[in-house]
Design an enzyme around this catalytic site. Structure first.
Site, PDB file in Angstrom:
ATOM      1  N   HIS A 241      -4.068  -3.063  -8.103  1.00  0.00           N
ATOM      2  CA  HIS A 241      -5.074  -3.662  -8.008  1.00  0.00           C
ATOM      3  C   HIS A 241      -6.290  -3.341  -8.817  1.00  0.00           C
ATOM      4  O   HIS A 241      -7.077  -4.336  -8.942  1.00  0.00           O
ATOM      5  CB  HIS A 241      -5.354  -2.914  -6.653  1.00  0.00           C
ATOM      6  CG  HIS A 241      -6.742  -3.490  -5.629  1.00  0.00           C
ATOM      7  ND1 HIS A 241      -7.048  -2.760  -4.738  1.00  0.00           N
ATOM      8  CD2 HIS A 241      -7.018  -4.744  -5.763  1.00  0.00           C
ATOM      9  CE1 HIS A 241      -7.987  -3.718  -3.973  1.00  0.00           C
ATOM     10  NE2 HIS A 241      -8.130  -4.878  -4.913  1.00  0.00           N
TER      11      HIS A 241
ATOM     12  N   ASP B 291      -6.617   1.705  -8.029  1.00  0.00           N
ATOM     13  CA  ASP B 291      -5.453   2.021  -7.671  1.00  0.00           C
ATOM     14  C   ASP B 291      -4.583   1.044  -8.255  1.00  0.00           C
ATOM     15  O   ASP B 291      -4.704  -0.252  -8.425  1.00  0.00           O
ATOM     16  CB  ASP B 291      -5.381   1.897  -6.063  1.00  0.00           C
ATOM     17  CG  ASP B 291      -6.043   0.529  -5.479  1.00  0.00           C
ATOM     18  OD1 ASP B 291      -7.061   0.325  -6.003  1.00  0.00           O
ATOM     19  OD2 ASP B 291      -5.415   0.057  -4.566  1.00  0.00           O
TER      20      ASP B 291
ATOM     21  N   GLU C 114       1.100  -1.080  -0.219  1.00  0.00           N
ATOM     22  CA  GLU C 114       0.108   0.105  -0.077  1.00  0.00           C
ATOM     23  C   GLU C 114       0.869   1.095   0.013  1.00  0.00           C
ATOM     24  O   GLU C 114       1.989   1.466   0.876  1.00  0.00           O
ATOM     25  CB  GLU C 114      -0.780  -0.016   1.278  1.00  0.00           C
ATOM     26  CG  GLU C 114      -1.935  -1.134   1.440  1.00  0.00           C
ATOM     27  CD  GLU C 114      -3.100  -0.712   0.600  1.00  0.00           C
ATOM     28  OE1 GLU C 114      -3.302   0.173   0.083  1.00  0.00           O
ATOM     29  OE2 GLU C 114      -3.841  -1.741   0.796  1.00  0.00           O
TER      30      GLU C 114
END
Length: 219
Positions: free
Chosen positions: A187, A197, A115
């Site tokens: 993603h 994203d 992330e």
């Protein structure tokens, strides 16, 4: 501009993985609880890149490590290059959700989730600033206007910092060296109907070419 390989080779960063934990300058561990247990033998073989769509690294890590939120990820990379590991790399995290790619589904079982602290998609205001979903505004020099790989018209996206991209590159590199990683995806590639994203501000195709040495992959 230096290529990612050249920039990585010039970096003083020394990342290493020992017993499924990352060690190095600017790395800390904050444990996430939500897991489906250990990967099967030979896995993980995929890295999935996300953005947090949050206001800062600390708040996003708190969300990803809270058991009530039913999510988790292995790593989060801050805008200054700091890295927070939340899950040992031998355990399955809950970052991919409903996902399909290259004949496989349920990518939590195959992948490490990374992330990046980034506000994500932004809305242009009448005053020339760009607003995030959580209300923070950004100036034009913090924004990329581009067409998303799964869309047809230009939209606005929060830029990643150079420090963040370099540290993410180095993180991917050490993970590839430690695990049998053969694939890097966004993603938005494994869940194209649900997710956007890491978006067009992230140089995903360039990462893949530099780290895996093969052709880029697009849906």
């Amino acid at each position: 501009m230096l290529t990612f390989q050249e920039r990585s080779s010039k970096s003083k960063l020394d990342l290493r993985i020992e017993r499924y934990h990352l060690h190095g300058v600017g790395v800390r561990f904050q444990r996430a609880i939500n897991t489906s247990g250990e990967f099967e033998p030979g896995l993980p073989d995929t890295l999935v890149i996300h953005f947090t769509a949050g206001s800062n690294l600390a708040s996003s890590v708190d969300v990803l490590t809270s058991p009530e939120n039913k999510v988790s990820a292995h790593f989060a990379v801050g805008r200054n290059g700091d890295i927070v590991q939340m899950m040992p790399t031998n355990l399955i995290a809950w970052h991919a959700g409903r996902s399909n790619y290259m004949g496989r589904s349920g990518y939590n079982r195959y992948s490490i989730g990374i992330e990046l602290d980034n506000a994500g998609q932004l809305e242009k205001r009448d005053d020339g600033l760009f607003k995030s979903w959580f209300g923070k505004s950004y100036s034009a020099n913090e924004v990329v206007t581009a067409v998303h790989r799964n869309q047809q018209t230009p939209t606005h996206w929060h830029k990643y910092t150079d420090e963040q991209l370099l540290r993410t590159f180095d993180l991917c590199k050490v993970l590839i060296e430690h695990h049998a990683i053969t694939t890097i995806v966004g993603h938005d590639e494994i869940a194209p109907k649900r997710k956007v994203d890491p978006g067009p501000a992230f140089p995903l195709d360039e990462f893949r070419a530099a780290l895996l040495g093969g052709a880029t992959t697009n849906l």
